[in-house]
Structures are given as structure tokens and as C-alpha cells.
Design a protein around this motif. Structure first.
Motif, PDB file in Angstrom:
ATOM      1  N   GLY A 159       5.304   8.602   5.105  1.00 10.12           N
ATOM      2  CA  GLY A 159       4.685   8.008   3.923  1.00 10.12           C
ATOM      3  C   GLY A 159       5.655   7.203   3.094  1.00 10.12           C
ATOM      4  N   TYR A 188       0.835  -1.196   0.000  1.00 10.41           N
ATOM      5  CA  TYR A 188       0.000   0.000   0.000  1.00 10.41           C
ATOM      6  C   TYR A 188       0.870   1.247   0.000  1.00 10.41           C
ATOM      7  CZ  TYR A 188       1.100   0.217   4.992  1.00 10.41           C
ATOM      8  OH  TYR A 188       1.763   0.289   6.191  1.00 10.41           O
ATOM      9  N   GLN A 243       1.210   5.222   1.389  1.00  8.00           N
ATOM     10  CA  GLN A 243       0.766   6.072   2.481  1.00  8.00           C
ATOM     11  C   GLN A 243       1.388   7.447   2.312  1.00  8.00           C
ATOM     12  OE1 GLN A 243       1.725   4.406   6.299  1.00  8.00           O
ATOM     13  NE2 GLN A 243       1.219   6.257   7.415  1.00  8.00           N
ATOM     14  N   SER A 244       0.575   8.483   2.449  1.00  6.94           N
ATOM     15  CA  SER A 244       1.108   9.843   2.343  1.00  6.94           C
ATOM     16  C   SER A 244       1.468  10.359   3.731  1.00  6.94           C
ATOM     17  CB  SER A 244       0.076  10.757   1.669  1.00  6.94           C
ATOM     18  OG  SER A 244      -1.104  10.785   2.431  1.00  6.94           O
TER      19      SER A 244
END
Length: 184
Positions: free
Chosen positions: A58, A51, A53-54
């Protein structure tokens, strides 16, 4: 590097580092960050727990609970994959050898190059370079210009976008789209 090699590279990288930066991956794989994010979506859709992620912490992550296993293909399939890649490497496509090494490491298999295929004729060492150039043109969807000799022995200059390389009766043939005549 093709899509499959990129996906394997990303999974291998994440397995080794647990986290990646899309810009760094894009730079290493010589693609855009948009392509990297598309690859992440593809991996996710295939069931890999990856995945993006910011934020400050992130990046692209692999779930901590996931360990890439070679068991997603059985022993016979592993042998077939390595053999197929070795046969492809026999065409002197140098970019295949690192993938063979990575997969043999992942599968915990010792690689023995027991088949040696040399498609070149004596004194024609440049065929490997030509195959590499044609492969690069196909992957980049670019036309190549070359001399062509038809069945009657007439020589012309052609400009084509490669679709497929065919080795038949000790000669290489190119199937492609003619950039001048606009036909295949």
C-alpha cells in the motif's frame, strides 16, 4: 507550508519516487496523515492520477502512465508564476525560494533574480522576521501581541489574529481580528 505548496510537493515527490507513505509525507510536511489523504483526494479531483492503496504494498501511488508535465501552463504563465514567486521571495519569506527552484526545474527555466525589493527601512532588518512571524500566526490561526500607534500618536498594546498584511506608502499595516475587542 500552504496547501498549494503541499500539493506541488506531493506531486513532485510522487513523480520522483512513484510511491509514498502517508505518515512519512505528513512528517515531512508537518501535517496530519488525514491532511495528506485530503490532499490526495484534492489532487485526484483535479485530474491527477494519484490514488491511495491499503495492504502490504500500500501507500500513495501515481499511475505508471502519468508523467507530470510543465505543459499544463503555457510558457508565458510559467514566467508569470516564477516572477510572482520571486517577488514574494523578495519580502524575505525564505520558504518561497525552494518552490521557485522546483518550479524553474520543472519548467526547465533558468531563474535570474533581476528584481530586488527591500521593504525595510535603513537599520530595520528585523522586518523580515516580523513578516515571517505574522505569516506563521496567520497560517496557524493564532493571535499576536504587538505595540500599536494610532493616527494621534497614542501607543497601546494590541492582540490580533492576522488576516492581511498591507504595504502602503512605505509602511506596513495589519488587518486582522482583535482578540480582545472581538472585532475586525
Amino acid at each position: 507550508m500552504n496547501n498549494l505548496s503541499r500539493l506541488f510537493y506531493i506531486m513532485h515527490y510522487l513523480t520522483m519516487h512513484n510511491k509514498a507513505n502517508a505518515m512519512i509525507l505528513a512528517e515531512q510536511l508537518e501535517v496530519s496523515t488525514r491532511t495528506i489523504y485530503r490532499d490526495i483526494n484534492t489532487l485526484s479531483a483535479l485530474g491527477f492520477p494519484v490514488y491511495a492503496q491499503s495492504g502490504r504494498d500500500g501507500g500513495i501511488h501515481l499511475l505508471d502512465t502519468h508523467h507530470l508535465s510543465a505543459t499544463f501552463v503555457d510558457d508565458a504563465e510559467q514566467d508569470q508564476i516564477i516572477l510572482a514567486l520571486q517577488n514574494l521571495a523578495a519580502t524575505n519569506l525564505k520558504s518561497v525560494t525552494p518552490l521557485v527552484n522546483k518550479l524553474s526545474s520543472l519548467f526547465k527555466k533558468e531563474v535570474e533574480q533581476w528584481i530586488d525589493i527591500d521593504f525595510s527601512t535603513w537599520g530595520r532588518e528585523d522586518e523580515a522576521n516580523l513578516i515571517g512571524l505574522i505569516t506563521k500566526a496567520k497560517n496557524q490561526k493564532k493571535c499576536i501581541i504587538f505595540s500599536y500607534i494610532n493616527g494621534k500618536g497614542q501607543k497601546t498594546i494590541r492582540e490580533a489574529m492576522p488576516n492581511k498584511l498591507i504595504f502602503k506608502q512605505n509602511a506596513w499595516y495589519l488587518a486582522g481580528y482583535c482578540c480582545v475587542r472581538k472585532t475586525t
